[in-house]
Design an enzyme around this catalytic site. Structure first.
Site, short mmCIF file in Angstrom:
data_model
loop_
_atom_site.label_atom_id
_atom_site.label_comp_id
_atom_site.label_asym_id
_atom_site.label_seq_id
_atom_site.Cartn_x
_atom_site.Cartn_y
_atom_site.Cartn_z
N HIS A 100 5.36 2.15 19.48
CA HIS A 100 4.35 2.59 18.50
C HIS A 100 4.57 4.07 18.12
O HIS A 100 3.73 4.93 18.38
CB HIS A 100 2.93 2.38 19.05
N GLY A 157 0.85 -1.19 0.00
CA GLY A 157 0.00 0.00 0.00
C GLY A 157 0.89 1.24 0.00
O GLY A 157 2.05 1.18 -0.41
N ARG A 158 0.33 2.34 0.49
CA ARG A 158 1.08 3.60 0.49
C ARG A 158 2.37 3.50 1.27
O ARG A 158 3.44 3.91 0.79
CB ARG A 158 0.22 4.72 1.11
N ILE A 159 2.30 2.95 2.50
CA ILE A 159 3.50 2.94 3.35
C ILE A 159 4.50 1.89 2.85
O ILE A 159 5.71 2.15 2.80
CB ILE A 159 3.11 2.71 4.83
N GLU A 180 -1.19 -3.57 23.35
CA GLU A 180 -0.50 -2.34 23.76
C GLU A 180 -1.29 -1.62 24.85
O GLU A 180 -2.51 -1.66 24.83
CB GLU A 180 -0.36 -1.40 22.56
N ARG A 225 0.50 -3.43 12.65
CA ARG A 225 -0.23 -3.66 13.88
C ARG A 225 0.32 -4.92 14.56
O ARG A 225 0.71 -5.87 13.88
CB ARG A 225 -1.73 -3.87 13.60
N GLY A 281 5.48 5.01 14.86
CA GLY A 281 5.54 5.11 13.40
C GLY A 281 5.27 6.51 12.89
O GLY A 281 5.99 7.05 12.05
N SER A 339 0.47 -8.49 -2.53
CA SER A 339 -0.58 -7.49 -2.61
C SER A 339 -1.80 -8.18 -3.19
O SER A 339 -1.64 -9.12 -3.99
CB SER A 339 -0.12 -6.35 -3.51
N ARG A 340 -2.99 -7.71 -2.79
CA ARG A 340 -4.19 -8.32 -3.36
C ARG A 340 -4.22 -8.14 -4.87
O ARG A 340 -4.69 -8.99 -5.59
CB ARG A 340 -5.45 -7.71 -2.73
C1 8YV Z 1 -0.64 5.70 15.61
C2 8YV Z 1 -0.85 4.45 13.57
O1 8YV Z 1 -1.68 4.86 15.74
O2 8YV Z 1 -1.98 5.83 12.09
C3 8YV Z 1 -1.86 4.72 12.54
O3 8YV Z 1 -2.59 3.78 12.18
O4 8YV Z 1 -0.61 3.35 13.95
C4 8YV Z 1 -0.09 5.55 14.20
O5 8YV Z 1 -0.18 6.67 13.47
C5 8YV Z 1 -1.19 7.02 15.91
O6 8YV Z 1 -0.13 7.87 15.96
C6 8YV Z 1 -1.92 7.06 17.23
O7 8YV Z 1 -2.77 8.13 17.25
#
Ligand code: 8YV
Length: 319
Positions: A285, A156-158, A267, A238, A287, A177-178
């Site tokens: 977490h 996907g995008r990321i 989490e 996730r 990202g 990818s699908r």
């Molecule tokens: C964090 C993320 O959840 O956007 C998402 O899906 O996992 C991260 O960006 C987000 O920063 C929490 O608010």
């Protein structure tokens, strides 16, 4: 005079977003310490709710909000915390924050790839503990990214941005990818393969899937057996994508090279077996945690609220 619209931020929204919500609305903040019980009370009479991945949005919360509720604006790109069917049944729009965090999250995946491959955290811990006794050709050795095969699970995008960022390392790409992604095949020479082939051939496996019933524990005891014992596993998606006990056991037994993980099941608890496992780089977490991405996410949350409460289309709807 028309009544003020009630916007309930169940935990926190950054100032960049609050600034856009306007003084004509009533804005309530639960705060980072708020509990599920607080949320049920806070949402009463809400026109819009701001949630994030730590807030499960299901029928109980929606019903507690009542019939004025028009929007759940998730402060994240992932929305596995939101029961989309329950929202649809009640005519509630759901929005997320795509694109604005793509670079930040892809950059963290690159950082985790390199840090895990070279076990930077363990080397750093060792230095700080005064254990570094001088140059030793056999010590602190890790895996090299240059020229390796990188498997992007979920293009996907990321996933795509992550792959693009690795171009300077002269890597080869496999991806799942699908559907075929012609752009990355042309741009990067990436080959679309099945998951099993990707796991068997990749030196780095980076997960960029959304979490759902189909993707739960994509990396598990059986699929780890397919991977190279030197493979580096990276997860910025996730926690549910990975069976952490299986990963920890494989690392401890030398059946997996290293792991760079940003997300965990349950989490903010971190599975203790991961804390004890060798060659793990673990981040909390983060990202999307750059100044720019988080501000832009907050703004997008607010823009969605402003549009929907004005009776216009959401900017970034989900589904
Ligand atoms: C964090 C993320 O959840 O956007 C998402 O899906 O996992 C991260 O960006 C987000 O920063 C929490 O608010």
């Amino acid at each position: 005079m028309s009544r003020k619209q009630r916007i309930v931020i169940l935990r926190e929204l950054l100032q960049a977003g609050l600034d856009l919500l306007g003084e004509q609305n009533e804005v309530c903040l639960g705060g980072l310490g708020s509990t599920p019980e607080d949320w049920l009370n806070l949402v009463r009479g809400a026109d819009a709710i701001v949630a994030d991945p730590t807030v499960p949005v299901g029928a109980d919360l929606l019903d507690s909000a009542g019939s004025d509720l028009k929007l759940v604006a998730n402060f994240a790109v992932g929305y596995d915390n939101v029961d989309l069917d329950a929202c649809a049944e009640r005519g509630v729009v759901v929005t997320n924050t795509p694109d604005v965090l793509t670079d930040a999250t892809a950059e963290l995946a690159v950082a985790l790839t390199l840090a895990a491959a070279r076990d930077v955290p363990a080397a750093e811990r060792s230095l700080r503990a005064g254990e570094w006794s001088g140059w030793d050709p056999a010590a602190y050795r890790g895996f090299e990214l240059t020229g390796s095969t990188v498997g992007v699970v979920g293009m996907g995008r990321i996933g795509r941005r992550y792959a693009e960022m690795l171009r300077g390392f002269g890597v080869e790409y496999l991806y799942t990818s699908r559907r075929a992604r012609e752009e990355v095949e042309v741009e990067l020479g990436a080959r679309r393969v099945g998951l099993n082939q990707l796991l068997a051939e990749a030196d780095v496996v980076s997960l960029h899937l959304s979490a759902n019933d189909e993707t739960r524990h994509t990396i598990n005891r059986e699929t780890i057996r397919l991977m190279k014992p030197s493979a580096v596993l990276v997860n910025t998606g996730r926690g549910a994508l990975v069976d952490s006990s299986a990963v920890a056991a494989a690392l401890a037994e030398g059946r997996l090279g290293a792991a760079g993980l940003d997300v965990y099941e349950g989490e903010p608890e971190v599975p203790p077996e991961l804390l004890d496992a060798p060659r793990t780089t673990l981040t909390p977490h983060i990202g999307s945690a750059t100044f720019r991405a988080r501000d832009r996410m907050a703004e997008l949350v607010a823009r969605n609220i402003v549009e929907v409460l004005a009776g216009r289309d959401p900017v970034t709807p989900v589904g």
